[in-house]
Design a protein around this motif. Structure first.
Motif, PDB file in Angstrom:
ATOM      1  N   ASN A 506     102.872  45.759  39.854  1.00  0.00           N
ATOM      2  CA  ASN A 506     102.235  46.921  39.230  1.00  0.00           C
ATOM      3  C   ASN A 506     102.084  46.765  37.721  1.00  0.00           C
ATOM      4  O   ASN A 506     101.699  47.715  37.031  1.00  0.00           O
ATOM      5  CB  ASN A 506     103.056  48.193  39.510  1.00  0.00           C
ATOM      6  N   TYR A 593     102.576  49.350  32.889  1.00  0.00           N
ATOM      7  CA  TYR A 593     102.922  49.501  34.301  1.00  0.00           C
ATOM      8  C   TYR A 593     102.234  50.734  34.877  1.00  0.00           C
ATOM      9  O   TYR A 593     102.143  51.785  34.226  1.00  0.00           O
ATOM     10  CB  TYR A 593     104.437  49.672  34.474  1.00  0.00           C
ATOM     11  N   SER A 594     101.793  50.609  36.116  1.00  0.00           N
ATOM     12  CA  SER A 594     101.197  51.725  36.840  1.00  0.00           C
ATOM     13  C   SER A 594     102.051  52.004  38.082  1.00  0.00           C
ATOM     14  O   SER A 594     103.101  51.405  38.281  1.00  0.00           O
ATOM     15  CB  SER A 594      99.753  51.393  37.242  1.00  0.00           C
ATOM     16  N   GLY A 595     101.565  52.896  38.930  1.00  0.00           N
ATOM     17  CA  GLY A 595     102.242  53.145  40.209  1.00  0.00           C
ATOM     18  C   GLY A 595     103.471  54.009  40.078  1.00  0.00           C
ATOM     19  O   GLY A 595     103.674  54.735  39.109  1.00  0.00           O
ATOM     20  N   THR A 894      99.895  55.638  33.194  1.00  0.00           N
ATOM     21  CA  THR A 894     100.692  54.418  33.063  1.00  0.00           C
ATOM     22  C   THR A 894     101.826  54.657  32.073  1.00  0.00           C
ATOM     23  O   THR A 894     101.848  55.658  31.355  1.00  0.00           O
ATOM     24  CB  THR A 894      99.845  53.233  32.555  1.00  0.00           C
TER      25      THR A 894
END
Length: 916
Positions: A506, A593-595, A894
């Protein structure tokens, strides 16, 4: 002949005149009045009318003496010089005031007795009592005992307009040792509304002190007053220490803990004399600003370090002699000394490379990171450095002794000849961060090259010192270990390429940035003559690097310097691809970072393990590992999470998240508490205590949870179990104006940011006092530094304010060279520098701290720092024990980690920032 004297008193607007017949006494005093009746109009019950003045003139030929002035009814009088002898043609004045005690027409009489002709003389008085227009509650104020020279907590007087029309309040004034501040009272007070006046007792001498609060209004409200009283005691110094005991945990003998901080505050009104601060046992102390004299309301810090000389429980005492009546105060100190536990490491191989070219004849040493401070000397684990073969390889035999099983290890390769070069290059120094001693697999193969060097230095810059030393305090193994883990995500220590195999799926790849910097080093590694350009471009003032490792360190320390020149040098080499296609704005290393279920991420915090918690506005919370891996793939839902902006972590790593909604049986909104495992510790949230759109939260080290209620401008305090300790409706004061943020100082006071005013409010933990500081400009965030100074992010003012712990406003206009743009988040690093997240600009701003020669000076350029880091609507900011800065991006769901920019701080943040 019969003489007849006739005195005729005429009435009207002018002065009364006495007319005499023929043969008047040439030495007769005559009292003449300007009017024989006064109508003082309509006045509300218990209020006072506007004063009317009556002029007394001696129109006779001898001195006039008035022996008595009396008044009846709901009227009162004061006079000017009327009790003295009044010379011929001289005057005095009598002021008459009407204070009705009942409704309807009220009458009275003013009577003057004198030696003048026709005495006594009277003036008829009339007025009309009406229903009370303005009422004051309470009708008197008595203040608690207050030290002379200090100020009492404010008390509130509520003014109510009971009528159906607006009333104009023209002035509000106090007499005596009292001051006031009104909120919405001056001017027109609308019908059936209220306003508040805060009154503070500021004694200038000891004993009973009296005064009054007076409100002057338009007729028929008149003037109203209430009595004020208080008792003042003699000025004395008062020493308050922020803790009575410090516990340091377990530290290996021969090593030192991180310093722990005690804040000393002078709560008195005389200078506090501190002398000969001392510690006993295996402890040392240094003071931060605790000079011989501490001014009233000022604070200073004492830092205590534990260095056990033997195993087992070790105790000591911090003694603080002073000139208070209580005498020397002490703090008990406790720690445990542990014997070193060594670990025999397995065999592994290291290959030194320049790109893919082997480096033969390099000197390779294995180190365990130092444990006596950041950049402290490491332990060399090989008795003799190994020399690389023609293939660049060396084999480290099993049996080397690590100081501890989890000691972080790293390899440094120095010198050697790159394959194809004509001879050795003394400029070559490369590094690979391997990781924990007990994490190495027997027979493992590692690479040390330019990519691993960049990765190691960028991640470990806060733990590095010139010459290749990596070290941390013994109490910050977590921060150091996480920094080693971050290095492995930037470049793989096995393959020697970027990104590392442990980079989460991610995460955005840092490869192009790492590779450009690796190419920059590669040019020097393969061609010694080019190194001078590298050293010049990375110089720290007049100090130049003498090897590639220190050059990489200098660049990481100053990522905004000579960016274009360094990029031009980097493109000469193509050893590492892909690389940046154009020059970056700066060389800040970052990963986005994502998710993890993020949905409009807002609040952010780092726990004791280095894991990162995020609150999301849209009904969830997220948690990430120290390298950014989502702990919960879809986030945490339920648990009362609903429209959340704030987040704070307690010392047990539980996350406290205020939720603006929903409507509950007790109010509006709640506070969720989540365990480290993500389970709710509060059911569907704590709802009691007067919550109303709770927006922000901060946690005192004593466990008290401070919650800002934006909806009703209240403050709710909870204990560690979620039970309200601020009453059923919380604390409030007219000083609050849509509060949005809170921080807790070393004396357990809360500092509240008001977005709809220019004031910062300091609140006592029991709600007994509220102190306002006119410092700010429609602010949104606050951070306290190591010295209890408040730094405020002025969202609409595009500035940062600094208010000292004594309440002095140092500045409200730090602009970061114009880079600050709608600042939302603000945080203080372990060195005292300020880091500001700009909601309307895609970069951070760094400001110098309060102890610098020029506080608030921009340490980042006008273009900010980290402008390439994909920041979008940066909302909140948190620092970790590795020196990385974590930022929530509301605009793209994010979070971004800006690696190694800041001096590490102890996590979770609870109270003032401290070194880990």
């Amino acid at each position: 002949m019969l003489l007849v004297l006739v005195a005729i008193l005429t009435t009207g607007c002018g002065a009364g005149n006495f007319y005499s017949g023929t043969g008047s006494n040439p030495t007769t005093p005559i009292l003449s009045l300007s009017a024989t009746s006064l109508n003082l109009g309509s006045v509300g019950l218990t209020a006072s009318s506007t004063t009317q003045t009556l002029t007394v003139t001696n129109t006779g030929t001898a001195a006039l003496t008035i022996s008595n002035i009396s008044i009846t009814g709901d009227f009162s009088q004061t006079n000017s010089a009327c009790s003295a002898s009044i010379a011929v043609n001289a005057t005095c004045t009598i002021s008459v005031t009407f204070t009705p005690t009942a409704l309807g027409t009220r009458t009275g009489t003013l009577t003057l007795t004198s030696n003048g002709t026709g005495s006594p003389q009277t003036v008829s008085l009339t007025g009309t009592g009406t229903a009370t227009v303005l009422s004051l509650s309470p009708t008197s104020l008595a203040f608690p005992s207050t030290i002379s020279g200090l100020s009492s907590p404010a008390q509130t007087v509520t003014v109510t307009n009971n009528s159906s029309a607006a009333v104009t309040i023209s002035t509000i004034a106090t007499t005596g040792d009292f001051s006031q501040q009104s909120f919405g009272c001056i001017g027109n007070l609308a019908a059936s509304t209220t306003c508040q006046i805060l009154v503070i007792f500021n004694p200038t001498a000891t004993g009973t002190r009296t005064g009054s609060l007076t409100i002057t209004t338009s007729s028929p409200s008149g003037t109203q007053s209430i009595a004020l009283s208080g008792t003042a005691t003699a000025a004395v110094p008062i020493l308050s220490l922020s803790a009575t005991a410090l516990t340091f945990g377990t530290i290996t003998t021969g090593m030192s803990s991180a310093p722990q901080m005690i804040t000393a505050t002078n709560l008195g009104s005389l200078a506090l004399n501190l002398s000969s601060i001392a510690v006993s046992g295996d402890f040392t102390q240094t003071s931060g600003g605790c000079a011989a004299s501490l001014a009233p309301r000022a604070s200073c810090q004492i830092f205590v370090t534990f260095s056990p000389t033997a195993t087992g429980t070790r105790t000591g005492t911090l003694s603080v002699p002073n000139n208070t009546s209580a005498g020397t105060q002490t703090v008990s100190l406790t720690g445990t000394g542990a014997a070193p536990v060594t670990f025999a490491g397995p065999s592994f191989q290291v290959t030194s490379q320049a790109g893919i070219k082997p480096i033969a004849g390099a000197s390779v040493q294995l180190y365990a990171a130092g444990t006596s401070g950041n950049g402290s000397a490491p332990a060399a684990l090989l008795p003799v450095a190994l020399t690389s073969s023609a293939s660049g390889a060396v084999t480290v035999a099993a049996g080397y002794v690590c100081p501890a099983a989890n000691s972080p290890l790293y390899v440094v390769s120095r010198g050697g000849t790159v394959n194809g070069a004509t001879g050795p290059n003394a400029n070559i120094t490369l590094m690979t961060a391997i990781g924990a001693c007990n994490g190495i697999t027997a027979g493992a193969k590692f690479v040390t090259d330019e990519a691993t060097t960049v990765a190691a230095v960028e991640a470990l810059v806060q733990f590095y010192s010139v010459g290749g030393s990596i070290g941390a305090t013994a109490s910050n193994l977590t921060g150091l270990t996480n920094a080693f883990a971050t290095a492995a995500t930037l470049a793989d220590p096995v393959a020697g390429t970027s990104p590392g195999s442990t980079l989460p799926s991610n995460a955005g790849s840092p490869a192009a940035r790492v590779n450009s910097l690796a190419n920059l080093l590669n040019e020097c590694v393969v061609s010694a003559p080019t190194c001078s350009a590298l050293y010049t471009s990375t110089a720290q003032g007049t100090t130049l690097a003498t090897n590639t490792l220190d050059a990489a360190y200098y660049l990481a320390k100053s990522p905004t310097s000579n960016v274009a020149a360094l990029y031009s040098q980097s493109v000469v080499s193509t050893a590492y691809t892909p690389a940046l296609a154009k020059a970056p704005t700066d060389w800040t290393m970052f990963i986005t970072y994502s998710g993890g279920g993020m949905d409009s991420p807002a609040g952010i915090g780092v726990d004791s393990t280095g894991s990162v918690w995020v609150s999301n506005y849209f009904n969830s919370a997220s948690k990430f590992s120290p390298i950014g891996t989502p702990v919960f793939a879809n986030g945490i839902t339920g648990a009362g999470l609903y429209n959340s902006y704030g987040l704070a972590l307690d010392l047990s790593d539980n996350a406290w998240i205020p939720n603006e909604q929903p409507f509950t049986s007790a109010g509006i909104g709640s506070v969720s508490e989540l365990s480290p495992a993500g389970t709710s510790l509060a059911g569907n949230g704590f709802i009691n205590g007067g919550m109303n759109y709770p927006l922000s939260v901060a946690i005192d080290p004593n466990g008290t949870v401070w919650v800002v209620d934006y909806g009703n401008s209240h403050l709710t305090l909870l204990n560690s179990s979620g039970t309200p300790i601020s009453g059923t409706s919380g604390y409030t004061t007219p000083l609050f104006a849509f509060p949005v943020a809170v921080a807790v100082d070393a004396n357990h006071y809360g500092w509240i940011v008001n977005q709809s005013s220019n004031y910062l409010t300091r609140v006592a933990p029991d709600g007994s006092s509220f102190t306002n500081y006119n410092c700010c400009n429609l602010a949104s965030g606050i951070a306290l530094d190591q010295f209890d100074n408040a730094w405020v992010a002025n969202y609409f003012g595009n500035t940062v304010s600094l208010v000292t712990n004594a309440g002095a406003v140092v500045s409200g206009s730090y602009s970061g060279n114009g880079s600050i743009n709608h600042p939302q988040g603000i945080a203080v690093d372990g060195g005292g520098s300020m880091w500001v997240a700009n909601y309307r600009a895609a970069y951070l701003t760094e400001l110098s701290g309060a102890t610098s020669s020029s506080p608030g000076t921009a340490l980042s350029p006008a273009a900010g720092i980290g402008a390439d880091a994909d920041l979008l609507e940066a909302y909140a900011i948190a620092l970790d024990a590795s020196g990385s800065i974590w930022v929530t991006n509301q605009g793209n769901n994010t979070i971004t980690k800006l690696i190694g920019l800041a001096v590490p701080v102890k996590t979770p943040l609870s109270g003032l920032p401290q070194l880990p």
